[in-house]
Design a protein around this motif. Structure first.
Motif, mmCIF file in Angstrom:
data_model
loop_
_atom_site.group_PDB
_atom_site.id
_atom_site.type_symbol
_atom_site.label_atom_id
_atom_site.label_comp_id
_atom_site.label_asym_id
_atom_site.label_seq_id
_atom_site.Cartn_x
_atom_site.Cartn_y
_atom_site.Cartn_z
ATOM 1 N N LEU A 131 1.028 -0.905 -0.365
ATOM 2 C CA LEU A 131 -0.035 0.105 -0.095
ATOM 3 C C LEU A 131 0.313 1.360 0.050
ATOM 4 O O LEU A 131 0.901 2.683 -0.476
ATOM 5 C CB LEU A 131 -1.085 0.001 1.563
ATOM 6 N N HIS A 132 1.844 1.443 0.674
ATOM 7 C CA HIS A 132 2.945 1.977 0.037
ATOM 8 C C HIS A 132 3.577 2.431 -0.756
ATOM 9 O O HIS A 132 4.917 3.646 -1.118
ATOM 10 C CB HIS A 132 4.054 2.369 1.325
ATOM 11 N N GLN A 144 0.683 7.036 -3.208
ATOM 12 C CA GLN A 144 0.750 6.199 -3.073
ATOM 13 C C GLN A 144 -0.729 4.822 -2.798
ATOM 14 O O GLN A 144 -1.207 6.098 -2.724
ATOM 15 C CB GLN A 144 0.976 5.633 -1.077
ATOM 16 N N ARG A 146 -2.379 3.621 -0.947
ATOM 17 C CA ARG A 146 -3.270 3.800 0.202
ATOM 18 C C ARG A 146 -3.517 4.872 -0.099
ATOM 19 O O ARG A 146 -5.088 4.604 0.713
ATOM 20 C CB ARG A 146 -2.299 3.609 1.337
ATOM 21 N N GLU A 147 -3.641 5.672 -0.968
ATOM 22 C CA GLU A 147 -3.825 7.147 -1.294
ATOM 23 C C GLU A 147 -5.013 6.745 -2.323
ATOM 24 O O GLU A 147 -5.306 8.134 -2.424
ATOM 25 C CB GLU A 147 -3.193 8.517 -1.396
ATOM 26 N N ALA A 394 0.035 0.586 7.778
ATOM 27 C CA ALA A 394 -0.858 1.441 7.532
ATOM 28 C C ALA A 394 -1.356 2.772 8.718
ATOM 29 O O ALA A 394 -0.661 2.416 9.847
ATOM 30 C CB ALA A 394 -2.252 1.451 7.312
ATOM 31 N N TRP A 404 -3.339 -4.304 9.753
ATOM 32 C CA TRP A 404 -2.571 -4.640 9.264
ATOM 33 C C TRP A 404 -1.131 -5.295 10.216
ATOM 34 O O TRP A 404 -0.427 -5.695 9.745
ATOM 35 C CB TRP A 404 -1.968 -4.322 8.060
#
Length: 650
Positions: A131-132, A144, A146-147, A394, A404
């Motif tokens: 996710l990063h 990223q 996750r954004e 996260a 996570w």
């Protein structure tokens, strides 16, 4: 749009107008903010940026990257390969200033364990990442995963036919198509791989562009803050060096993309009249003089900083006579070069003016850093920081983030927790013994029994700076585990062979003829030294020098058995042997030409002396205990089995 560069030239002599214009610029530039420290996950961007250490600060990081099954297209070979099956450096397509370029990537290596997600695109393609991991969006911002959400648009070239993807396009607008994300789905928690592309710091995968680590962004921000706000220049055009492997890559990445492109150095701070160009057509400056600090910020209206770009290729000799106010080194560099650059700062030696950022992918250039960190020998005025761009956890304020976090740490073995957390020094391009791990294979307390075990030695001949004489001492215990407890490593060309033999015998007394003290296996290439050592109290037996089979024997010993652990342990005081485990590599391609060929699969004949001695020891012993003790010479003379039958039948 306002032409800020032209306004800066007109108003350069008016400090008040410059301050107002600087505020205006914020509307046109993205603003970088270092992430708050997260010590538990080895992320210290903020401390690196803000700390003003009196010595050298180093930011070590990697890239939050892709799952092993992800395929990357090599535009040189025309083939796609899974990341976890790429065993050497390779070529990728990357996005330059305006063109799609062929760039050489380092060999992917495992960087850690994290939850992996499949990102499906509207083009039908997909990729698996953490996710990063960062990708290029349609507005030309790196974000990223996750954004992002389903429906968000990415910058892509998927509209081009497959046969045209390797060709340059003339403008970014031509490539800016509406490729959007269809879905982001959790796949599993597993190893993820770092893909490092020096220079452009990005690569094409699944039709979209992926970014390298975030260390250079933080270093650029730190440099800008130093010359603009922290330290006034002591004299006119005080140099602040940015030093990288290639001058064009360094300028493109550090100036065009980071310092200037991201607004860390506002246009209003540059003395555009006196800029010197490396390539004016490509807007790549070699020297960027800044304007003196305006009244209220500084006191000396005649002094200013000048950012200069240099390359490692210039060598230390060119840099020794200079006097500079600070430096930033980017990408792995030789320690000797850093020493000479530091000499150039002796006149001023400002706190916070000496720093570097890198991803440690080349052991010959970065092992000295690992030695400092692991052996706690970092000079008191130095400090190293982590940039954990793969940060596996996260937002801690999120319920999902805590889940996570628990899943991540549960998936990592106790022995590997430290290595998986930091990611630093995990593996190197072309590393032969990739499974060697300090936390598992190196022990501080190793007994050396005189009886009840079998002691043996391995010897690699040499007597020069490039190829030292190396001897490793080891014994095999009742469980069949090799314990490497001693080493002799000498480059002294003034010693006679007799002197070397006496020094070796003095290290660990060897009872010749005793059943617990067996063979010393030597490289078969020097029969004259067999006689020399035999006459000086060290009987030497011919070693089996089958290179690939020997390497495989050592690899088998490094493998961790579920019940007894690794089948080889190395005493922590065997410094050279441990070092060579991290520097023993395969040869790699030169990377030259339009269609570079892969290197032959053979070990690089450098930093390999203790590794050769260890290989002679372990592999020859393995062959002898399995009924295959034939020497290297005997094996070389053997003919096919049919010929043997004919000979024996005579």
């Amino acid at each position: 749009m306002v032409d800020l560069a032209e306004m800066a030239r007109v108003l350069a002599d008016c400090p008040e107008a410059r301050d107002l214009l600087a505020e205006l610029e914020n509307n046109f530039y993205c603003t970088f903010r270092p992430r708050p420290d997260d010590p538990e996950n080895y992320d210290q961007q903020q401390s690196f940026v803000e700390d003003q250490v009196p010595g050298v600060a180093g930011l070590l990081g990697g890239n939050a990257c892709l799952g092993g099954e992800q395929e990357l297209f090599d535009p040189v070979s025309g083939q796609s390969r899974r990341i976890d099956r790429i065993t050497s450096s390779f070529w990728v397509s990357s996005l330059g200033d305006r063109y799609l370029e062929r760039s050489r990537s380092a060999r992917p290596f495992v960087k850690g364990v994290a939850p992996l997600f499949r990102i499906r695109l509207s083009t039908g393609e997909s990729f698996v990442s953490t996710l990063h991991h960062r990708v290029l969006c349609l507005d030309e911002e790196w974000r990223q995963i996750r954004e992002l959400r389903a429906g968000d648009c990415l910058f892509a070239i998927a509209a081009f036919p497959p046969e045209d993807k390797g060709k340059a396009f003339k403008s970014r607008e031509r490539a800016s198509i509406a490729t959007h994300i269809d879905s982001i789905e959790y796949v599993r928690t597993d190893d993820f791989y770092d893909v490092h592309v020096p220079g452009n710091n990005n690569y094409l995968c699944a039709g979209v562009f992926h970014h390298n680590s975030g260390t250079s962004e933080a270093a650029a921000y730190k440099l800008a803050q130093f010359v603009l706000n922290r330290q006034e220049a002591p004299r006119p055009d005080t140099p602040f060096w940015v030093v990288g492997p290639r001058i064009d890559q360094t300028i493109k990445t550090f100036w065009k993309e980071k310092l200037y492109g991201h607004g860390h150095i506002p246009q209003t701070e540059v003395d555009w009249r006196r800029i010197r160009w490396h390539s004016e057509k490509q807007a790549l400056p070699i020297s960027v003089p800044l304007l003196p600090w305006p009244r209220g910020r500084g006191e000396n209206q005649r002094s200013n900083w000048c950012i200069e770009f240099r390359s490692f290729a210039e060598g230390a000799a060119v840099m020794t006579a200079e006097s500079i106010g600070g430096f930033c080194c980017t990408e792995p560099f030789p320690r000797e070069l850093l020493t000479e650059i530091m000499r150039a700062t002796r006149e001023y030696n400002y706190p916070g003016s000496k720093f570097f950022e890198l991803t440690p992918v080349d052991p010959t250039l970065t092992y000295w850093i690992e030695e400092m960190v692991v052996e706690d020998k970092v000079p008191p005025t130095w400090k190293f920081y982590r940039c954990n761009t793969e940060s596996n956890v996260a937002d801690p304020n999120s319920v999902v983030g805590r889940a996570w976090s628990d899943e991540f740490f549960a998936s990592v073995s106790q022995e590997m927790t430290e290595t998986r957390k930091t990611g630093a020094f995990a593996s190197y391009e072309g590393l032969i013994y990739q499974t060697f791990n300090r936390a598992i294979h190196v022990v501080d307390d190793m007994p050396i029994p005189r009886a009840e075990v079998i002691h043996k030695r391995g010897i690699d001949w040499g007597a020069s700076e490039d190829h030292p004489l190396a001897v490793v001492f080891g014994y095999k215990d009742s469980l069949g585990i090799w314990n490497i407890y001693g080493e002799y490593h000498s480059t002294d060309q003034g010693k006679l062979w007799k002197d070397h033999c006496e020094a070796i015998c003095a290290m660990y007394p060897w009872i010749v003829g005793h059943p617990c003290f067996r063979q010393s296996y030597g490289d078969p290439s020097r029969p004259d030294l067999f006689r020399e050592f035999n006459s000086n109290g060290i009987p030497v037996t011919t070693a089996n020098n089958r290179v690939y089979e020997g390497i495989e024997s050592v690899r088998k010993c490094l493998k961790v058995h579920p019940l007894i652990g690794p089948q080889i342990r190395v005493a922590s005081w065997c410094k050279q042997t441990i070092k060579e485990f991290f520097t023993y590599r395969w040869e790699k391609s030169s990377g030259r030409g339009l269609n570079p060929k892969a290197a032959k699969p053979q070990p690089l004949k450098k930093y390999d002396d203790c590794m050769d001695a260890l290989r002679y020891l372990i592999h020859t012993d393995a062959r002898s205990t399995t009924g295959g003790a034939a020497s290297y010479r005997t094996e070389q003379k053997q003919r096919p089995q049919v010929r043997h039958k004919r000979i024996h039948g005579r």
